[in-house]
Design a protein around this motif. Sequence first.
Motif, short mmCIF file in Angstrom:
data_model
loop_
_atom_site.label_atom_id
_atom_site.label_comp_id
_atom_site.label_asym_id
_atom_site.label_seq_id
_atom_site.Cartn_x
_atom_site.Cartn_y
_atom_site.Cartn_z
N LEU A 204 0.82 -1.22 0.00
CA LEU A 204 0.00 0.00 0.00
C LEU A 204 0.85 1.27 0.00
CD1 LEU A 204 -2.83 1.30 0.16
CD2 LEU A 204 -2.65 1.18 2.64
N LYS A 205 1.95 1.25 0.75
CA LYS A 205 2.81 2.44 0.85
C LYS A 205 3.37 2.82 -0.53
CE LYS A 205 6.55 4.34 3.69
NZ LYS A 205 7.54 4.72 2.65
N SER A 206 3.92 1.84 -1.26
CA SER A 206 4.50 2.12 -2.59
C SER A 206 3.42 2.51 -3.59
CB SER A 206 5.27 0.90 -3.10
OG SER A 206 6.37 0.64 -2.26
N VAL A 207 2.24 1.87 -3.51
CA VAL A 207 1.12 2.25 -4.38
C VAL A 207 0.76 3.72 -4.13
CG1 VAL A 207 -1.35 1.92 -4.84
CG2 VAL A 207 0.14 -0.07 -4.62
N SER A 208 0.62 4.07 -2.85
CA SER A 208 0.20 5.43 -2.47
C SER A 208 1.22 6.48 -2.92
CB SER A 208 0.01 5.51 -0.96
OG SER A 208 -0.96 4.59 -0.53
N GLU A 209 2.49 6.15 -2.84
CA GLU A 209 3.54 7.11 -3.20
C GLU A 209 3.69 7.28 -4.71
OE1 GLU A 209 6.86 5.41 -1.14
OE2 GLU A 209 6.30 6.31 0.79
N ASN A 210 3.18 6.33 -5.49
CA ASN A 210 3.36 6.37 -6.94
C ASN A 210 2.08 6.66 -7.72
OD1 ASN A 210 6.31 5.49 -7.70
ND2 ASN A 210 5.72 4.29 -5.92
N MET A 211 0.94 6.81 -7.02
CA MET A 211 -0.33 7.10 -7.69
C MET A 211 -0.22 8.40 -8.48
SD MET A 211 -3.19 6.33 -4.73
CE MET A 211 -2.79 7.78 -3.74
N LYS A 212 -0.85 8.43 -9.66
CA LYS A 212 -0.85 9.68 -10.44
C LYS A 212 -2.07 9.73 -11.35
CE LYS A 212 1.98 12.86 -13.05
NZ LYS A 212 1.50 13.96 -12.19
N ASN A 213 -2.59 10.93 -11.52
CA ASN A 213 -3.75 11.17 -12.38
C ASN A 213 -3.46 12.41 -13.22
OD1 ASN A 213 -6.20 11.90 -13.51
ND2 ASN A 213 -7.37 11.79 -11.62
N VAL A 214 -3.26 12.24 -14.53
CA VAL A 214 -2.88 13.39 -15.38
C VAL A 214 -4.00 14.42 -15.51
CG1 VAL A 214 -1.18 12.03 -16.66
CG2 VAL A 214 -3.50 12.27 -17.58
N LEU A 215 -5.24 14.04 -15.19
CA LEU A 215 -6.34 15.01 -15.27
C LEU A 215 -6.25 16.06 -14.15
CD1 LEU A 215 -9.42 12.78 -16.24
CD2 LEU A 215 -7.81 13.97 -17.74
N GLU A 216 -5.42 15.79 -13.14
CA GLU A 216 -5.17 16.82 -12.12
C GLU A 216 -4.59 18.08 -12.77
OE1 GLU A 216 -4.45 14.59 -7.86
OE2 GLU A 216 -2.68 15.17 -9.01
N ASN A 217 -3.85 17.91 -13.89
CA ASN A 217 -3.27 19.07 -14.60
C ASN A 217 -4.33 20.11 -14.95
OD1 ASN A 217 -0.97 17.57 -14.52
ND2 ASN A 217 -0.80 17.20 -16.71
N VAL A 218 -5.55 19.64 -15.19
CA VAL A 218 -6.65 20.55 -15.55
C VAL A 218 -7.44 20.96 -14.31
CG1 VAL A 218 -8.81 20.79 -16.86
CG2 VAL A 218 -6.87 19.55 -17.86
N THR A 219 -7.96 19.97 -13.58
CA THR A 219 -8.93 20.26 -12.52
C THR A 219 -8.30 20.98 -11.33
OG1 THR A 219 -10.08 18.23 -13.20
CG2 THR A 219 -10.82 19.24 -11.17
N LEU A 220 -7.07 20.63 -10.96
CA LEU A 220 -6.42 21.28 -9.81
C LEU A 220 -6.09 22.74 -10.09
CD1 LEU A 220 -6.40 18.52 -8.49
CD2 LEU A 220 -4.01 18.84 -7.90
N LYS A 221 -5.86 23.06 -11.36
CA LYS A 221 -5.59 24.47 -11.71
C LYS A 221 -6.86 25.31 -11.59
CE LYS A 221 -1.59 23.86 -14.69
NZ LYS A 221 -1.24 23.28 -15.99
N LYS A 222 -8.00 24.69 -11.94
CA LYS A 222 -9.28 25.42 -11.88
C LYS A 222 -9.81 25.52 -10.45
CE LYS A 222 -11.10 24.44 -16.51
NZ LYS A 222 -12.11 23.73 -17.29
N HIS A 223 -9.49 24.54 -9.63
CA HIS A 223 -10.04 24.48 -8.27
C HIS A 223 -8.93 24.28 -7.25
CE1 HIS A 223 -14.03 24.16 -10.11
NE2 HIS A 223 -13.55 23.20 -10.88
N LYS A 224 -8.39 25.41 -6.77
CA LYS A 224 -7.24 25.37 -5.86
C LYS A 224 -7.54 24.62 -4.56
CE LYS A 224 -4.83 28.12 -8.58
NZ LYS A 224 -3.95 27.50 -9.56
N VAL A 225 -8.80 24.58 -4.17
CA VAL A 225 -9.17 23.92 -2.91
C VAL A 225 -8.78 22.45 -2.91
CG1 VAL A 225 -11.54 23.32 -3.64
CG2 VAL A 225 -11.05 23.66 -1.22
N LEU A 226 -8.69 21.84 -4.10
CA LEU A 226 -8.33 20.42 -4.18
C LEU A 226 -6.90 20.19 -3.72
CD1 LEU A 226 -10.09 19.40 -7.52
CD2 LEU A 226 -11.00 19.39 -5.20
#
Length: 280
Positions: A204-226
Amino acid sequence: MKIKAYGKINIALDVVGKREDGYHLLKMIMQGIDIYDLVTVDIIDKGISISCNKNYVPIDSRNIAYKAAEGFIKAYDIKKGVNIDIKKNIPVSAGLAGGSTDAAAVLNLMNDLFKVKASQKELSNIALKLGADVPYCLKGGTALCEGIGEEITMLKPFKNHILVLVKPSFGVSTKEVYTSLKIDKIYKHPDIDSIISFMEKDDLKSVSENMKNVLENVTLKKHKVLNEIKSSMLKMNALGALMSGSGPTVFGFFDDMLKAQLCYDYMKKKYSETFITRTI
C-alpha cells in the motif's frame, strides 16, 4: 430485482493519445470501493420510468441509466418497458463513476430480468456508447482499463485498504476536463506497470507514493481547494492522496483506521460529503 452499484477510484489515470474521432486513449487502474447506490429494475408494460431519492438527479432521458435501458431495449428488441429506482449514496459529478455504475447495474439487471443471456462483451458494446467507465462498472473490482475504456484486464484484487474520500460542494464536467487537457503538455505520466506490481504485492505504501492522475493538470488548476484537501490529508498521515477521475473527489489511503478516523472527523467539519470506506 435489486443490486448494489459500487463506485470506483482511479489509482492511476493516464491519457496516452487521441483518436481521429476525438476520443482520448486512456490507461487507467480502476478500483472498486465500498460506497454504492441501490438500483432496482422492474418490468412494466411499456416505456422507461426513473425514480430517485435525490431531487437534483434527472429522471428523464438525460439520465445515463435511462440511456442504458434504452440501449438494451433497442439492442435486443425488448417489447416491454422498465421502471428504474435509484437510491443514490455515491456523490454526483464526483469522479467516482456514480452515474456509470447505475447504468452498468441497469444493463446487468435487464439481462437477468429479460433472460437475454447476453455475454459480457455484448453488454460492454452497449456500455461503451454510454461512457468510458461503464464497461468497467459491469465487472467492478480491480482492473486495468485501456483504449477508450473497452480493453479491460482484471488484476489481482487490491481489497480491504482504508481510504477517506472528500468531495467538495461543486461538481466537475468530465467532458470539459478532457476538452481542456493538452496532451503535449503532460510531462509526467504514471508508471502504471510499477504501480500494478506494487498492488500485486499488496504494498500500500508504494502504491500510495506512486499514484498519479494526469487530469489533475486541468482540474487542480481550476479548483485550488483540491490542492488544500490533498495537503491536509497528507498532513493527517495519509500515505498518499489523489484526485479520482476528472474530479473533484480527492481520496487518501491510510494504513491505520484511527488515523483515517481523525482525518475523516477533521474533513467532515469542512465538507459534508466526506466518507471513510475501503477498497473491495
